[in-house]
Scaffold this active site. Structure first.
Site, PDB file in Angstrom:
ATOM      1  CE1 TYR A  68      -3.685   2.536   0.789  1.00  0.00           C
ATOM      2  CE2 TYR A  68      -2.415   3.114   2.757  1.00  0.00           C
ATOM      3  CZ  TYR A  68      -3.464   3.367   1.885  1.00  0.00           C
ATOM      4  OH  TYR A  68      -4.282   4.445   2.094  1.00  0.00           O
TER       5      TYR A  68
HETATM    6  P1  NAP Z   1     -13.361   3.798   1.398  1.00  0.00           P
HETATM    7  O1  NAP Z   1     -14.247   4.251   2.500  1.00  0.00           O
HETATM    8  O2  NAP Z   1     -13.001   2.369   1.299  1.00  0.00           O
HETATM    9  O3  NAP Z   1     -13.969   4.297   0.004  1.00  0.00           O
HETATM   10  C1  NAP Z   1     -13.292   3.990  -1.170  1.00  0.00           C
HETATM   11  C2  NAP Z   1     -13.997   4.570  -2.357  1.00  0.00           C
HETATM   12  O4  NAP Z   1     -13.218   4.239  -3.519  1.00  0.00           O
HETATM   13  C3  NAP Z   1     -15.388   3.992  -2.576  1.00  0.00           C
HETATM   14  O5  NAP Z   1     -16.232   5.029  -3.032  1.00  0.00           O
HETATM   15  C4  NAP Z   1     -15.156   2.977  -3.689  1.00  0.00           C
HETATM   16  O6  NAP Z   1     -16.312   2.830  -4.522  1.00  0.00           O
HETATM   17  C5  NAP Z   1     -14.061   3.637  -4.472  1.00  0.00           C
HETATM   18  N1  NAP Z   1     -13.298   2.711  -5.307  1.00  0.00           N
HETATM   19  C6  NAP Z   1     -12.638   1.592  -4.947  1.00  0.00           C
HETATM   20  N2  NAP Z   1     -12.066   1.014  -6.022  1.00  0.00           N
HETATM   21  C7  NAP Z   1     -12.359   1.813  -7.075  1.00  0.00           C
HETATM   22  C8  NAP Z   1     -12.058   1.763  -8.455  1.00  0.00           C
HETATM   23  N3  NAP Z   1     -11.336   0.750  -8.982  1.00  0.00           N
HETATM   24  N4  NAP Z   1     -12.544   2.731  -9.276  1.00  0.00           N
HETATM   25  C9  NAP Z   1     -13.301   3.748  -8.767  1.00  0.00           C
HETATM   26  N5  NAP Z   1     -13.606   3.847  -7.467  1.00  0.00           N
HETATM   27  C10 NAP Z   1     -13.146   2.900  -6.626  1.00  0.00           C
HETATM   28  O7  NAP Z   1     -11.949   4.589   1.461  1.00  0.00           O
HETATM   29  P2  NAP Z   1     -11.532   5.975   2.181  1.00  0.00           P
HETATM   30  O8  NAP Z   1     -11.040   5.654   3.523  1.00  0.00           O
HETATM   31  O9  NAP Z   1     -12.589   6.971   2.005  1.00  0.00           O
HETATM   32  O10 NAP Z   1     -10.226   6.346   1.322  1.00  0.00           O
HETATM   33  C11 NAP Z   1     -10.211   7.337   0.325  1.00  0.00           C
HETATM   34  C12 NAP Z   1      -8.749   7.618  -0.039  1.00  0.00           C
HETATM   35  O11 NAP Z   1      -8.034   8.072   1.098  1.00  0.00           O
HETATM   36  C13 NAP Z   1      -7.987   6.389  -0.557  1.00  0.00           C
HETATM   37  O12 NAP Z   1      -7.146   6.772  -1.627  1.00  0.00           O
HETATM   38  C14 NAP Z   1      -7.152   5.964   0.641  1.00  0.00           C
HETATM   39  O13 NAP Z   1      -5.988   5.268   0.267  1.00  0.00           O
HETATM   40  C15 NAP Z   1      -6.846   7.317   1.261  1.00  0.00           C
HETATM   41  N6  NAP Z   1      -6.527   7.240   2.682  1.00  0.00           N
HETATM   42  C16 NAP Z   1      -7.448   6.795   3.584  1.00  0.00           C
HETATM   43  C17 NAP Z   1      -7.100   6.726   4.919  1.00  0.00           C
HETATM   44  C18 NAP Z   1      -8.051   6.218   5.959  1.00  0.00           C
HETATM   45  O14 NAP Z   1      -7.612   5.975   7.094  1.00  0.00           O
HETATM   46  N7  NAP Z   1      -9.327   6.037   5.667  1.00  0.00           N
HETATM   47  C19 NAP Z   1      -5.827   7.148   5.341  1.00  0.00           C
HETATM   48  C20 NAP Z   1      -4.920   7.601   4.385  1.00  0.00           C
HETATM   49  C21 NAP Z   1      -5.282   7.658   3.062  1.00  0.00           C
HETATM   50  P3  NAP Z   1     -17.164   1.436  -4.637  1.00  0.00           P
HETATM   51  O15 NAP Z   1     -17.588   1.109  -3.255  1.00  0.00           O
HETATM   52  O16 NAP Z   1     -18.283   1.744  -5.560  1.00  0.00           O
HETATM   53  O17 NAP Z   1     -16.194   0.436  -5.192  1.00  0.00           O
END
Ligand code: NAP
Length: 246
Positions: free
Chosen positions: A154
């Site tokens: 990751y």
């Molecule tokens: P999340 O709750 O798992 O949501 C992920 C989103 O991405 C969902 O809307 C999902 O849509 C979409 N997605 C997944 N695969 C996809 C694809 N192939 N094409 C288009 N959309 C896709 O994640 P989150 O925590 O909000 O994370 C958002 C971003 O922040 C990510 O890049 C993550 O790496 C980064 N981040 C998160 C954290 C954390 O602690 N949460 C920390 C650091 C960075 P579907 O459900 O329709 O597939």
């Protein structure tokens, strides 16, 4: 096509979590929003309905960002329904922790396919199709700086995102397009909670001196700043947003 003059923002992965909060915030800032999702249509439509209910313009568009044809179609739909794109937020991403030695080819390819090629696909498309003066925000992670065991694949994928963003900012010279990257610490979303015990979650929440998990709205406010005129002199940077963890 939309006849009013509101700017247009594509937010990838906006069906839930941080992306849904960004969609909400940028709509409040006056953007028409393309709510992208990969599989969860019901959740994406819920986000759109919430925005419509308070008078914001939004459409949901299914596109797997790891697929170049899907990404071209995503921009096609945005231009057809709302107009040329001003802001791209590359929020879509996946996380599965695993010691490197136990990581399967499939997990490696899935992580790099969505986090790295997904970002590459939308950046390449944006180079041709974003309005001059546009803004791009990519997504990395604070765990890249923390070098946490289990996060090798990751973190490597997000290191690639940081590298692409900084170089792309320079390659867009003359277009007045700014490219920045947000690197959140733990944020209370499905991606973070999935597979963690209560003890692990509490441990992450205690890490920052501010002693809590991030909320999606914390990150949405930063994206709002990075696409606004207020950050007009910030370009090619990575902004860690983690309550002081690293
Ligand atoms: P999340 O709750 O798992 O949501 C992920 C989103 O991405 C969902 O809307 C999902 O849509 C979409 N997605 C997944 N695969 C996809 C694809 N192939 N094409 C288009 N959309 C896709 O994640 P989150 O925590 O909000 O994370 C958002 C971003 O922040 C990510 O890049 C993550 O790496 C980064 N981040 C998160 C954290 C954390 O602690 N949460 C920390 C650091 C960075 P579907 O459900 O329709 O597939």
């Amino acid at each position: 096509m939309n006849q009013d003059t509101r700017p247009v923002a594509i937010v990838t992965g906006a069906s839930r979590g941080i992306g849904a909060a960004i969609a909400q915030r940028l709509a409040e800032d006056g953007y028409h929003i393309v709510v992208n999702y990969a599989s969860n249509e019901a959740e994406a439509q819920r986000v759109v309905a919430t925005l419509h209910a308070v008078g914001h313009g939004a459409i949901a568009v299914r596109a797997d960002v790891s697929k170049p044809d899907d990404v071209r179609a995503l921009f096609d739909a945005a231009e057809r329904e709302l107009g040329r794109v001003d802001v791209l937020v590359n929020n879509a991403g996946v996380l599965k922790t695993m010691p490197l030695a136990e990581t399967s080819d499939e997990l490696f390819e899935n992580t790099f396919g969505i986090n790295v090629q997904g970002t590459f696909n939308t950046l390449r498309e944006a180079a041709r199709r974003l309005n001059d003066g546009g803004r791009i925000v990519n997504f990395s992670t604070t765990v890249l700086a923390m070098k946490l065991p289990g996060y090798a694949i990751y973190s490597a994928s997000k290191a690639a995102v940081e590298a692409m963003g900084a170089i792309f900012a320079k390659e867009l010279r003359g277009r007045r397009i700014r490219v920045n990257t947000v690197a959140p610490g733990p944020v209370a979303t499905e991606l973070f909670f999935s597979g963690k015990t209560q003890e692990q979650i509490a441990g992450f929440a205690k890490m920052p001196p501010l002693e809590r998990l991030g909320e999606p709205g914390d990150i949405a406010r930063i994206v709002s700043f990075l696409v606004s005129e207020e950050s007009g002199w910030v370009n090619g940077q990575v902004l860690r947003a983690n309550g002081g963890t690293a």
